[in-house]
Design a protein around this motif. Structure first.
Motif, PDB file in Angstrom:
ATOM      1  N   ILE A   1      -5.919   4.687  -0.615  1.00  0.00           N
ATOM      2  CA  ILE A   1      -5.236   3.652   0.170  1.00  0.00           C
ATOM      3  C   ILE A   1      -6.241   2.816   0.951  1.00  0.00           C
TER       4      ILE A   1
ATOM      5  N   THR B   1       0.099   2.719   6.561  1.00  0.00           N
ATOM      6  CA  THR B   1       0.572   3.326   5.310  1.00  0.00           C
ATOM      7  C   THR B   1       0.458   4.843   5.365  1.00  0.00           C
TER       8      THR B   1
ATOM      9  N   ALA C   1      -3.841   0.160   6.140  1.00  0.00           N
ATOM     10  CA  ALA C   1      -4.080   1.488   5.579  1.00  0.00           C
ATOM     11  C   ALA C   1      -3.639   2.578   6.551  1.00  0.00           C
TER      12      ALA C   1
ATOM     13  N   GLY D   1       0.392   4.097  -2.586  1.00  0.00           N
ATOM     14  CA  GLY D   1       0.177   5.481  -2.157  1.00  0.00           C
ATOM     15  C   GLY D   1       1.148   6.444  -2.816  1.00  0.00           C
TER      16      GLY D   1
ATOM     17  N   LEU E   1       0.821  -1.209   0.000  1.00  0.00           N
ATOM     18  CA  LEU E   1       0.000   0.000   0.000  1.00  0.00           C
ATOM     19  C   LEU E   1       0.858   1.263   0.000  1.00  0.00           C
TER      20      LEU E   1
END
Length: 299
Positions: A269, A235, A232, A38, A34
């Motif tokens: 994301i 991230t 997420a 991103g 991720l």
């Protein structure tokens, strides 16, 4: 009774610790994928702001006739600034142009020319949507119709070259984004499949005791949602930390990376993390639900 209970408890503890380790590994793997996604999404979004910033540096110079007074030149500048293509208009008088030339050249040009060789002019900074060759030619043609205007100058070759480079970079970024999204999906899918593969016999056992497919899927989907949410968040924290660390070295980065781009990147994301995790989990669980015991032992 106690003799058999101790190994059973050890096996349960081992199974729980192994399952916990698998979840941690899954979270880390998903987070790294991720992060890559991103960065790609943020690059594509900020490329548009970078293009706008570069195009807004395009200027046209409107050379005014010597008979135009400061009042008339300033009034013409205000009229042009009200037009949709003008972002900022500044008036430079003949005396100001001569003073700037003295400062840059170190000598007085009027001594060689026998007078002030410069004309007053208006410098127009363009709105990014109009910073292309076709628009600039049309604008220049319209401005030249005014009797106060002697000439309109802009660097046509530089504008064409800049637009060509920006278009090429945009296409390359979109192709790269599509390729990396496919790679990210493949990596997450493989990671999820490996995690569920280790529990394929548990799925088969639950099916043998009469559990419905929906009941069997539920804990796996719940786990996928939790892993996607945690990954997420991690991230976003990592990308935020990277941006915060780069800010002292790039003080004007906030004009390129705005809160809008950050919000869209975070939404992508979270959305990608949830959708891919749930989709891959459904595919993997359904795959093992359709298998017989013999097929499970063969893989």
């Amino acid at each position: 009774m106690g003799v058999y209970a101790l190994p059973t408890m050890k096996r349960r503890k081992y199974g729980k610790s192994r399952h916990g380790l698998q979840l941690v590994t899954l979270c880390i793997s998903t987070t790294m994928v991720l992060v890559l996604l991103g960065l790609v999404v943020l690059s594509v979004l900020t490329a548009r702001n970078l293009q706008r910033s570069l195009r807004e540096n395009v200027e046209i110079s409107i050379i005014l006739a010597d008979t135009v007074s400061t009042v008339d030149g300033t009034a013409l500048g205000r009229a042009i600034e009200a037009l949709p293509y003008a972002r900022e208009v500044s008036y430079i008088s003949r005396d100001s142009a001569l003073a700037l030339a003295k400062q840059d050249m170190g000598v007085d040009p009027s001594e060689f020319a026998g007078g002030n060789p410069f004309s007053s002019e208006l410098t127009v900074k363009m709105v990014s949507d109009y910073a292309n060759t076709d628009s600039l030619e049309q604008i220049a043609g319209t401005l030249k119709l005014d009797r106060k205007v002697v000439d309109v100058a802009y660097t046509k070759n530089e504008v064409e070259g800049m637009n060509h480079i920006l278009e090429s970079v945009s296409i390359a970024l979109l192709v790269l984004a599509g390729l990396l999204i496919f790679i990210c999906y493949t990596l997450i899918s493989n990671t999820v499949q490996l995690n569920i593969h280790s529990r394929r016999f548990l799925i088969h056992t639950m099916k043998l005791v009469g559990a419905s497919w929906g009941f069997i899927r539920r804990p796996f989907l719940r786990q996928a949602i939790v892993v996607g949410f945690i990954s997420a968040i991690l991230t976003c924290l990592l990308l935020g930390g990277i941006g915060y660390g780069l800010y002292p070295y790039m003080p004007h980065v906030e004009t390129i990376v705005t809160w809008r781009e950050l919000a869209i990147t975070a939404a992508c994301i979270f959305g990608f993390g949830f959708i891919i995790m749930v989709f891959c989990t459904l595919l993997s669980v359904n795959k093992y639900l359709r298998m017989t015991a013999g097929e499970l032992y063969q893989i």
